[in-house]
Design a protein around this motif. Structure first.
Motif, PDB file in Angstrom:
ATOM      1  N   LEU A   1      -2.007   9.696   6.958  1.00  0.00           N
ATOM      2  CA  LEU A   1      -1.547  10.988   7.479  1.00  0.00           C
ATOM      3  C   LEU A   1      -1.916  11.148   8.953  1.00  0.00           C
ATOM      4  O   LEU A   1      -1.104  11.645   9.747  1.00  0.00           O
ATOM      5  CB  LEU A   1      -2.143  12.125   6.644  1.00  0.00           C
ATOM      6  CG  LEU A   1      -1.609  12.286   5.222  1.00  0.00           C
ATOM      7  CD1 LEU A   1      -2.390  13.354   4.469  1.00  0.00           C
ATOM      8  CD2 LEU A   1      -0.120  12.651   5.240  1.00  0.00           C
ATOM      9  N   ARG A   2      -3.116  10.737   9.328  1.00  0.00           N
ATOM     10  CA  ARG A   2      -3.536  10.856  10.731  1.00  0.00           C
ATOM     11  C   ARG A   2      -2.659  10.005  11.647  1.00  0.00           C
ATOM     12  O   ARG A   2      -2.195  10.474  12.694  1.00  0.00           O
ATOM     13  CB  ARG A   2      -5.007  10.454  10.883  1.00  0.00           C
ATOM     14  CG  ARG A   2      -6.000  11.447  10.338  1.00  0.00           C
ATOM     15  CD  ARG A   2      -7.404  11.143  10.833  1.00  0.00           C
ATOM     16  NE  ARG A   2      -7.842   9.820  10.451  1.00  0.00           N
ATOM     17  CZ  ARG A   2      -8.464   9.532   9.309  1.00  0.00           C
ATOM     18  NH1 ARG A   2      -8.697  10.499   8.440  1.00  0.00           N
ATOM     19  NH2 ARG A   2      -8.852   8.308   9.044  1.00  0.00           N
ATOM     20  N   HIS A   3      -2.419   8.765  11.240  1.00  0.00           N
ATOM     21  CA  HIS A   3      -1.654   7.864  12.106  1.00  0.00           C
ATOM     22  C   HIS A   3      -0.175   8.249  12.160  1.00  0.00           C
ATOM     23  O   HIS A   3       0.452   8.150  13.221  1.00  0.00           O
ATOM     24  CB  HIS A   3      -1.811   6.414  11.628  1.00  0.00           C
ATOM     25  CG  HIS A   3      -3.123   5.803  12.018  1.00  0.00           C
ATOM     26  ND1 HIS A   3      -3.459   5.535  13.325  1.00  0.00           N
ATOM     27  CD2 HIS A   3      -4.194   5.418  11.279  1.00  0.00           C
ATOM     28  CE1 HIS A   3      -4.663   5.001  13.378  1.00  0.00           C
ATOM     29  NE2 HIS A   3      -5.136   4.928  12.156  1.00  0.00           N
TER      30      HIS A   3
ATOM     31  N   ARG B   1       1.590  23.900  12.416  1.00  0.00           N
ATOM     32  CA  ARG B   1       1.161  23.523  11.077  1.00  0.00           C
ATOM     33  C   ARG B   1       1.311  24.727  10.147  1.00  0.00           C
ATOM     34  O   ARG B   1       1.583  25.830  10.572  1.00  0.00           O
ATOM     35  CB  ARG B   1      -0.312  23.052  11.077  1.00  0.00           C
ATOM     36  CG  ARG B   1      -0.588  21.810  11.912  1.00  0.00           C
ATOM     37  CD  ARG B   1       0.105  20.593  11.350  1.00  0.00           C
ATOM     38  NE  ARG B   1      -0.229  19.376  12.100  1.00  0.00           N
ATOM     39  CZ  ARG B   1       0.469  18.939  13.128  1.00  0.00           C
ATOM     40  NH1 ARG B   1       1.538  19.631  13.559  1.00  0.00           N
ATOM     41  NH2 ARG B   1       0.127  17.826  13.746  1.00  0.00           N
TER      42      ARG B   1
ATOM     43  N   VAL C   1      -0.891  20.221   4.517  1.00  0.00           N
ATOM     44  CA  VAL C   1      -0.520  20.142   5.937  1.00  0.00           C
ATOM     45  C   VAL C   1       0.629  21.096   6.245  1.00  0.00           C
ATOM     46  O   VAL C   1       0.717  21.642   7.345  1.00  0.00           O
ATOM     47  CB  VAL C   1      -0.126  18.689   6.295  1.00  0.00           C
ATOM     48  CG1 VAL C   1       0.350  18.605   7.740  1.00  0.00           C
ATOM     49  CG2 VAL C   1      -1.314  17.756   6.070  1.00  0.00           C
TER      50      VAL C   1
ATOM     51  N   ASP D   1      -9.067   7.970   0.902  1.00  0.00           N
ATOM     52  CA  ASP D   1      -9.327   7.497   2.265  1.00  0.00           C
ATOM     53  C   ASP D   1      -8.070   6.881   2.884  1.00  0.00           C
ATOM     54  O   ASP D   1      -7.770   7.103   4.069  1.00  0.00           O
ATOM     55  CB  ASP D   1     -10.454   6.476   2.254  1.00  0.00           C
ATOM     56  CG  ASP D   1     -11.799   7.089   1.883  1.00  0.00           C
ATOM     57  OD1 ASP D   1     -11.914   8.325   1.957  1.00  0.00           O
ATOM     58  OD2 ASP D   1     -12.720   6.340   1.517  1.00  0.00           O
TER      59      ASP D   1
ATOM     60  N   GLY E   1       1.463  14.987   2.557  1.00  0.00           N
ATOM     61  CA  GLY E   1       1.215  16.154   3.385  1.00  0.00           C
ATOM     62  C   GLY E   1       1.351  17.445   2.622  1.00  0.00           C
ATOM     63  O   GLY E   1       0.601  18.407   2.846  1.00  0.00           O
TER      64      GLY E   1
ATOM     65  N   ASP F   1       1.017  11.278  11.759  1.00  0.00           N
ATOM     66  CA  ASP F   1       1.030  12.504  12.563  1.00  0.00           C
ATOM     67  C   ASP F   1       1.009  12.150  14.056  1.00  0.00           C
ATOM     68  O   ASP F   1       1.809  12.672  14.851  1.00  0.00           O
ATOM     69  CB  ASP F   1      -0.182  13.353  12.181  1.00  0.00           C
ATOM     70  CG  ASP F   1      -0.181  14.724  12.847  1.00  0.00           C
ATOM     71  OD1 ASP F   1       0.303  14.842  13.987  1.00  0.00           O
ATOM     72  OD2 ASP F   1      -0.675  15.678  12.237  1.00  0.00           O
ATOM     73  N   ALA F   2       0.110  11.248  14.451  1.00  0.00           N
ATOM     74  CA  ALA F   2       0.020  10.862  15.857  1.00  0.00           C
ATOM     75  C   ALA F   2       1.301  10.168  16.324  1.00  0.00           C
ATOM     76  O   ALA F   2       1.753  10.377  17.459  1.00  0.00           O
ATOM     77  CB  ALA F   2      -1.186   9.944  16.066  1.00  0.00           C
TER      78      ALA F   2
ATOM     79  N   HIS G   1      -5.530   9.748   3.800  1.00  0.00           N
ATOM     80  CA  HIS G   1      -5.911  10.510   4.994  1.00  0.00           C
ATOM     81  C   HIS G   1      -5.751   9.654   6.259  1.00  0.00           C
ATOM     82  O   HIS G   1      -5.340  10.165   7.309  1.00  0.00           O
ATOM     83  CB  HIS G   1      -7.358  10.989   4.861  1.00  0.00           C
ATOM     84  CG  HIS G   1      -7.518  12.069   3.835  1.00  0.00           C
ATOM     85  ND1 HIS G   1      -8.739  12.414   3.290  1.00  0.00           N
ATOM     86  CD2 HIS G   1      -6.608  12.866   3.230  1.00  0.00           C
ATOM     87  CE1 HIS G   1      -8.588  13.385   2.415  1.00  0.00           C
ATOM     88  NE2 HIS G   1      -7.301  13.672   2.357  1.00  0.00           N
ATOM     89  N   HIS G   2      -6.067   8.367   6.143  1.00  0.00           N
ATOM     90  CA  HIS G   2      -5.859   7.454   7.266  1.00  0.00           C
ATOM     91  C   HIS G   2      -4.375   7.396   7.640  1.00  0.00           C
ATOM     92  O   HIS G   2      -4.008   7.460   8.820  1.00  0.00           O
ATOM     93  CB  HIS G   2      -6.368   6.061   6.871  1.00  0.00           C
ATOM     94  CG  HIS G   2      -6.188   5.007   7.911  1.00  0.00           C
ATOM     95  ND1 HIS G   2      -6.949   4.951   9.057  1.00  0.00           N
ATOM     96  CD2 HIS G   2      -5.313   3.966   7.991  1.00  0.00           C
ATOM     97  CE1 HIS G   2      -6.562   3.922   9.783  1.00  0.00           C
ATOM     98  NE2 HIS G   2      -5.565   3.300   9.168  1.00  0.00           N
TER      99      HIS G   2
END
Length: 305
Positions: free
Chosen positions: A263-265, A226, A303, A257, A298, A267-268, A260-261
């Motif tokens: 970006l997390r998914h 990162r 990020v 919200d 990001g 990223d995974a 961010h939701h």
């Protein structure tokens, strides 16, 4: 908050306040009745007795109005939540005809064909990204007892770009196939929400071609790097787009919200699938609408350093 929601909230708050006044009056009436009907005692009451009487009289009033205040706050929060949901639905409805991807209600699965269920290879050569995006249909869950084949990288990449229109049969088929996988469905729906909200601000991913980042940088990101080590992934430099997205992140709680939701998914998803992709597939992935939204948000969220 809309005018209708505000009026409804004020009416509900007035009803709660009226209830608090009535309960307070009933309690004071009962206290007065107790003093009138209680037998007289001998001697003067001590300090502790007077303190107990005062606490017994005032404490219920405090509890009543604490409950009134809590109920009023809950009423406001419920009205605001309903209004925000309505705003998001309106944004989706108005943005869809102007370029945001939209996934309609699921339809029943057709009778299973007799051909092998493994998806055929899908070409992933870069293709023009047009602004209009038509509706695509999300599939229903597979019939009970049918095991799903893994979604290959080419199908996932086509799904992440969303169909260009109803005639884009390859992308429509890829999207329907990817949505049958729970992990992919979460990423795609999160990307859909983000792209729809951005389109509601006249910010379209088709208008934001990023500076290409080497596949090695994407691989470093998938391995957990990162900050400045993956800075080339923030390859969208359009000042107007960055200002709009940054302003939304700061002032719009729903968008923050949702972003961010997403970006997390995303990223995974990269950490799961990028190691299995070759350089050509990574290059095409970086050009999809979902990846462009990831690079834009990001960059703003820090990020990429």
């Amino acid at each position: 908050m809309s005018l209708v929601a505000r009026i409804a909230t004020l009416a509900q708050r007035d009803a709660i306040t009226t209830t608090g006044i009535v309960l307070s009056g009933v309690w004071l009436f009962l206290v007065a009745l107790f003093w009138l009907l209680a037998p007289g005692g001998e001697g003067t009451q001590g300090g502790i007795a007077r303190l107990v009487v005062m606490v017994g009289t005032i404490l219920p009033l405090v509890l009543i109005w604490l409950a009134v205040r809590t109920a009023r706050a809950i009423a406001v929060l419920r009205a605001e939540a309903a209004d925000l949901r309505q705003r998001l639905a309106q944004l989706r409805d108005t943005a869809a005809p102007r370029g945001a991807p939209r996934m309609a209600e699921p339809e029943p699965l057709a009778e299973p064909d007799r051909q092998p269920r493994a998806p055929a290879p899908v070409p992933v050569a870069p293709r023009p990204l047009s602004r209009p995006l038509a509706e695509s249909r999300s599939p229903a869950a597979p019939a009970e007892g049918r095991a799903l084949d893994p979604v290959d990288a080419d199908t996932l990449i086509l799904a992440l770009n969303f169909p260009d229109g109803p005639d884009d049969s390859l992308a429509v088929s890829a999207l329907r196939r990817a949505l049958q996988d729970g992990d992919h469905a979460r990423v795609l729906r999160a990307a859909q929400d983000v792209v729809t909200l951005l389109a509601g601000q006249d910010l379209y991913m088709d208008d934001l071609p990023p500076d290409p980042a080497p596949p090695a940088v994407w691989r470093r990101f998938a391995e957990g790097a990162r900050g400045s080590a993956v800075a080339p992934l923030g390859g969208i430099h359009d000042a107007a787009a960055l200002d709009i997205a940054s302003s939304l992140l700061e002032r719009d709680e729903i968008f923050r919200d949702t972003a961010h939701h997403f970006l997390r998914h995303f990223d995974a998803m990269l950490m799961r699938h990028l190691p299995d992709m070759d350089d050509a597939q990574i290059a095409v992935l970086a050009e999809t609408r979902s990846a462009r939204a990831f690079m834009l948000l990001g960059r703003i969220a820090g990020v990429f350093g």
